[in-house]
Scaffold this motif. Structure first.
Motif, mmCIF file in Angstrom:
data_model
loop_
_atom_site.group_PDB
_atom_site.id
_atom_site.type_symbol
_atom_site.label_atom_id
_atom_site.label_comp_id
_atom_site.label_asym_id
_atom_site.label_seq_id
_atom_site.Cartn_x
_atom_site.Cartn_y
_atom_site.Cartn_z
ATOM 1 N N VAL A 280 0.868 -1.180 0.000
ATOM 2 C CA VAL A 280 0.000 0.000 0.000
ATOM 3 C C VAL A 280 0.902 1.226 0.000
ATOM 4 O O VAL A 280 1.754 1.388 0.882
ATOM 5 N N LEU A 281 0.742 2.079 -1.013
ATOM 6 C CA LEU A 281 1.634 3.218 -1.213
ATOM 7 C C LEU A 281 0.873 4.527 -1.141
ATOM 8 O O LEU A 281 -0.244 4.634 -1.645
ATOM 9 N N ASN A 282 1.515 5.508 -0.539
ATOM 10 C CA ASN A 282 1.050 6.888 -0.674
ATOM 11 C C ASN A 282 2.042 7.573 -1.606
ATOM 12 O O ASN A 282 3.130 7.975 -1.184
ATOM 13 N N THR A 283 1.691 7.661 -2.882
ATOM 14 C CA THR A 283 2.625 8.179 -3.873
ATOM 15 C C THR A 283 2.862 9.678 -3.726
ATOM 16 O O THR A 283 3.837 10.201 -4.278
ATOM 17 N N ALA A 284 2.013 10.343 -2.961
ATOM 18 C CA ALA A 284 2.117 11.800 -2.840
ATOM 19 C C ALA A 284 2.745 12.252 -1.525
ATOM 20 O O ALA A 284 3.052 13.445 -1.370
ATOM 21 N N GLU A 285 2.952 11.341 -0.577
ATOM 22 C CA GLU A 285 3.418 11.767 0.748
ATOM 23 C C GLU A 285 4.833 12.335 0.681
ATOM 24 O O GLU A 285 5.743 11.750 0.108
ATOM 25 N N GLN A 286 4.991 13.489 1.290
ATOM 26 C CA GLN A 286 6.308 14.099 1.460
ATOM 27 C C GLN A 286 6.800 13.757 2.873
ATOM 28 O O GLN A 286 6.100 13.997 3.846
ATOM 29 N N TRP A 287 7.998 13.218 2.973
ATOM 30 C CA TRP A 287 8.486 12.818 4.292
ATOM 31 C C TRP A 287 9.994 12.951 4.380
ATOM 32 O O TRP A 287 10.682 13.082 3.367
ATOM 33 N N THR A 288 10.481 12.941 5.601
ATOM 34 C CA THR A 288 11.903 13.124 5.869
ATOM 35 C C THR A 288 12.525 11.804 6.289
ATOM 36 O O THR A 288 12.017 11.144 7.206
ATOM 37 N N VAL A 289 13.598 11.419 5.634
ATOM 38 C CA VAL A 289 14.289 10.172 5.985
ATOM 39 C C VAL A 289 14.969 10.351 7.336
ATOM 40 O O VAL A 289 15.797 11.247 7.519
ATOM 41 N N LEU B 131 3.105 2.381 2.968
ATOM 42 C CA LEU B 131 2.385 2.440 4.238
ATOM 43 C C LEU B 131 2.093 1.067 4.810
ATOM 44 O O LEU B 131 1.848 0.942 6.011
ATOM 45 N N ALA B 132 2.078 0.043 3.979
ATOM 46 C CA ALA B 132 1.798 -1.312 4.479
ATOM 47 C C ALA B 132 2.292 -2.327 3.477
ATOM 48 O O ALA B 132 2.355 -2.061 2.274
ATOM 49 N N THR B 133 2.671 -3.493 3.986
ATOM 50 C CA THR B 133 2.968 -4.646 3.142
ATOM 51 C C THR B 133 2.079 -5.797 3.578
ATOM 52 O O THR B 133 1.758 -5.954 4.763
ATOM 53 N N ILE B 134 1.687 -6.596 2.601
ATOM 54 C CA ILE B 134 0.748 -7.694 2.834
ATOM 55 C C ILE B 134 1.349 -8.958 2.246
ATOM 56 O O ILE B 134 1.754 -8.986 1.086
ATOM 57 N N GLY C 168 0.317 -12.928 1.730
ATOM 58 C CA GLY C 168 -0.825 -13.835 1.831
ATOM 59 C C GLY C 168 -2.079 -13.048 2.156
ATOM 60 O O GLY C 168 -2.388 -12.040 1.516
ATOM 61 N N THR C 169 -2.788 -13.468 3.168
ATOM 62 C CA THR C 169 -4.048 -12.816 3.540
ATOM 63 C C THR C 169 -3.869 -11.760 4.624
ATOM 64 O O THR C 169 -4.848 -11.118 5.019
ATOM 65 N N SER C 170 -2.627 -11.587 5.105
ATOM 66 C CA SER C 170 -2.434 -10.797 6.328
ATOM 67 C C SER C 170 -1.449 -9.650 6.155
ATOM 68 O O SER C 170 -0.532 -9.717 5.314
ATOM 69 N N LEU C 171 -1.600 -8.662 6.980
ATOM 70 C CA LEU C 171 -0.625 -7.592 7.072
ATOM 71 C C LEU C 171 0.694 -8.134 7.619
ATOM 72 O O LEU C 171 0.713 -8.869 8.589
ATOM 73 N N ALA C 172 1.784 -7.763 6.981
ATOM 74 C CA ALA C 172 3.109 -8.074 7.516
ATOM 75 C C ALA C 172 3.711 -6.854 8.193
ATOM 76 O O ALA C 172 4.474 -6.981 9.157
ATOM 77 N N PHE C 173 3.350 -5.676 7.685
ATOM 78 C CA PHE C 173 3.847 -4.416 8.244
ATOM 79 C C PHE C 173 2.819 -3.340 7.972
ATOM 80 O O PHE C 173 2.150 -3.345 6.938
ATOM 81 N N SER C 174 2.705 -2.392 8.920
ATOM 82 C CA SER C 174 1.783 -1.280 8.699
ATOM 83 C C SER C 174 2.222 -0.035 9.448
ATOM 84 O O SER C 174 2.653 -0.099 10.605
ATOM 85 N N ARG C 175 2.107 1.096 8.727
ATOM 86 C CA ARG C 175 2.161 2.407 9.377
ATOM 87 C C ARG C 175 0.909 3.189 8.976
ATOM 88 O O ARG C 175 0.894 4.416 8.956
ATOM 89 N N LEU C 176 -0.174 2.445 8.647
ATOM 90 C CA LEU C 176 -1.440 3.060 8.250
ATOM 91 C C LEU C 176 -2.033 3.851 9.424
ATOM 92 O O LEU C 176 -1.943 3.416 10.573
#
Length: 474
Positions: A428-437, A461-464, A466-474
């Protein structure tokens, strides 16, 4: 708990859908999850794949472990990675004969006699669930020292499709899929045998297309200003040209890593025009930085191949735009900051990249007008998955299987209802988000990056899996 992402956009069709995914107890989450999330403006894409990572496990886990490396991958939107063989001991399929050798104790104490078996069974050994799919790359040479080619018989059984009846689930999930001495080019003494091994096994050769015996940074005005021995650009072309000729003779697929010079891209472009089975990658740092970065970032910008001239950086971007570059890979190379502070002659080469690759590439390539959002996803997801022998997740096909063709109503993709969950890897991507590394917030153990403090665009913002979230910052 099931989580619904409402009104998310499919990356390649522009269709707006609802996505239902399970919240896994093993998921890495940076904040509490809600059952219903407004995903308007977010993009659902195949998970990224990186065919070039170093996780330092076994042998150097103070730099990076499988746990921290996989967490960094998931944080960066990656669902699949290929682990390079410069572990300690090397991933060459050889039985570990000396229990006192560096790194050997970790493997032997786990009940395995070689590194491949140990890494295939890492989750079982350590009682963990890793948030990314991974394959393994076997050494081209025994001990990865370039003197004697590895023996196909020692590692064939770890390949996909070999002896499947006698493999457990871990071995099936994490096969050996490529050959490389990454960190070094295949030596001329064993190159013919390595290519013969590739042909016999059906694997491809991943070539570190750079060899030099002296020098620490790119040869030019910056190396002279720093008073540091320089590395000529033809050190890369020499390996590329040599291997292209061998591809012509043998028909073996060679994949060139982290290509960084205009002259190398021209050689690869010409080889492709003749239909030779060559592919190549470059890395975010070669499109975002030139060798003048050494003056600002010091050894945090020291790598191999070295950062090149501004002309080469522009040529790298041109090679991406015209399709000469097949994919983007990070060459994620963790080191401690103490090691990187040793100076240009002693500091190890390499930087980490998994957690900011998409943002850096999006900032330079998409915001710069060179490629589209869709093409960037192809370069980071679709093409590397194909190289690794896997199929990127077809979101529209999943939708069609559940609900048929597009009608007049919004469709819902419920991952819990998918027949073959093993084929699913999504980001899941936010292609417009501006952020600081901010390296201090990385999941990697390492902090060796010149991109700290950079303002970038586009964020996973998230990786999935199979059927489940593996990582999320949603």
């Amino acid at each position: 708990m099931a989580i619904t992402l409402h009104d998310i956009t499919v990356w390649d069709t522009g269709e707006t859908i609802d996505l239902i995914v399970d919240d896994s107890a093993d998921a890495l989450t940076e904040q509490p999850l809600a059952e219903n999330i407004d995903a308007t403006g977010l993009t659902l894409a195949p998970g990224f794949a990186d065919p070039h990572v170093h996780f330092r496990d076994p042998g150097q886990t103070y730099k990076e472990s499988m746990v921290s490396g996989c967490a960094a991958s998931a944080s960066g939107g990656y669902t699949n990675v290929l682990i390079m063989p410069n572990t300690v001991p090397a991933m060459d399929g050889e039985t570990l004969a000396d229990p006192e050798a560096p790194g050997a104790k970790e493997v032997l104490d786990a009940g395995y006699d070689n590194v491949i078996d140990y890494l295939q069974h890492y989750e079982a050994v350590h009682g963990v669930k890793l948030p990314v799919n991974y394959d393994l790359c076997v050494c081209a040479s025994k001990g990865r020292v370039g003197r004697e080619a590895t023996e196909v018989a020692k590692w064939r059984r770890y390949m996909p499709g070999e002896d499947t009846a006698n493999k457990d689930a871990y071995q099936l999930a994490h096969p050996v899929t490529a050959i490389s001495d990454d960190g070094s080019a295949t030596t001329p003494e064993i190159l013919d045998q390595v290519l013969a091994n590739a042909k016999e096994s059906g694997l491809y050769l991943i070539e570190h297309c750079e060899h030099h015996d002296t020098g620490a940074v790119n040869e030019g005005p910056v190396s002279r200003e720093l008073g540091v021995p320089g590395i000529p650009e033809d050190t890369e072309l020499n390996i590329v040209a040599r291997d292209i000729e061998k591809v012509r003779e043998t028909g073996v697929h060679v994949h060139f890593q982290h290509v960084s010079t205009a002259i190398s891209f021209e050689a690869i472009r010409a080889a492709k025009a003749k239909g030779l089975p060559v592919t190549c990658e470059t890395a975010p740092h070669y499109i975002a930085l030139n060798d003048e970065a050494l003056l600002k970032y010091g050894t945090l910008a020291k790598m191999n191949p070295p950062l090149r001239s501004e002309a080469d950086r522009k040529a790298t971007i041109e090679a991406i735009a015209d399709g000469t570059v097949d994919m983007l890979a990070t060459d994620h190379a963790p080191h401690t900051l103490d090691e990187k502070r040793l100076g240009f002659l002693e500091a190890p080469n390499g930087i980490i990249g998994l957690e900011c690759a998409y943002g850096v590439c999006h900032k330079v390539l998409v915001d710069g007008g060179y490629i589209s959002d869709k093409r960037l996803i192809e370069l980071m997801a679709g093409e590397p998955m194909k190289l690794m022998g896997r199929t990127p997740t077809d979101i529209t096909a999943l939708l069609d299987e559940q609900q048929g063709a597009v009608g007049g109503t919004k469709r819902v993709l419920d991952l819990r209802k998918c027949d073959d969950a093993a084929r699913i890897g999504l980001a899941v991507l936010n292609t417009a988000e501006q952020w600081t590394v901010d390296p201090e917030r990385f999941h990697s153990k390492a902090r060796n990056t010149p991109f700290g403090g950079w303002q970038v665009s586009g964020r996973p913002l998230a990786t999935i899996i199979g059927t489940s979230l593996a990582f999320s910052r949603l």
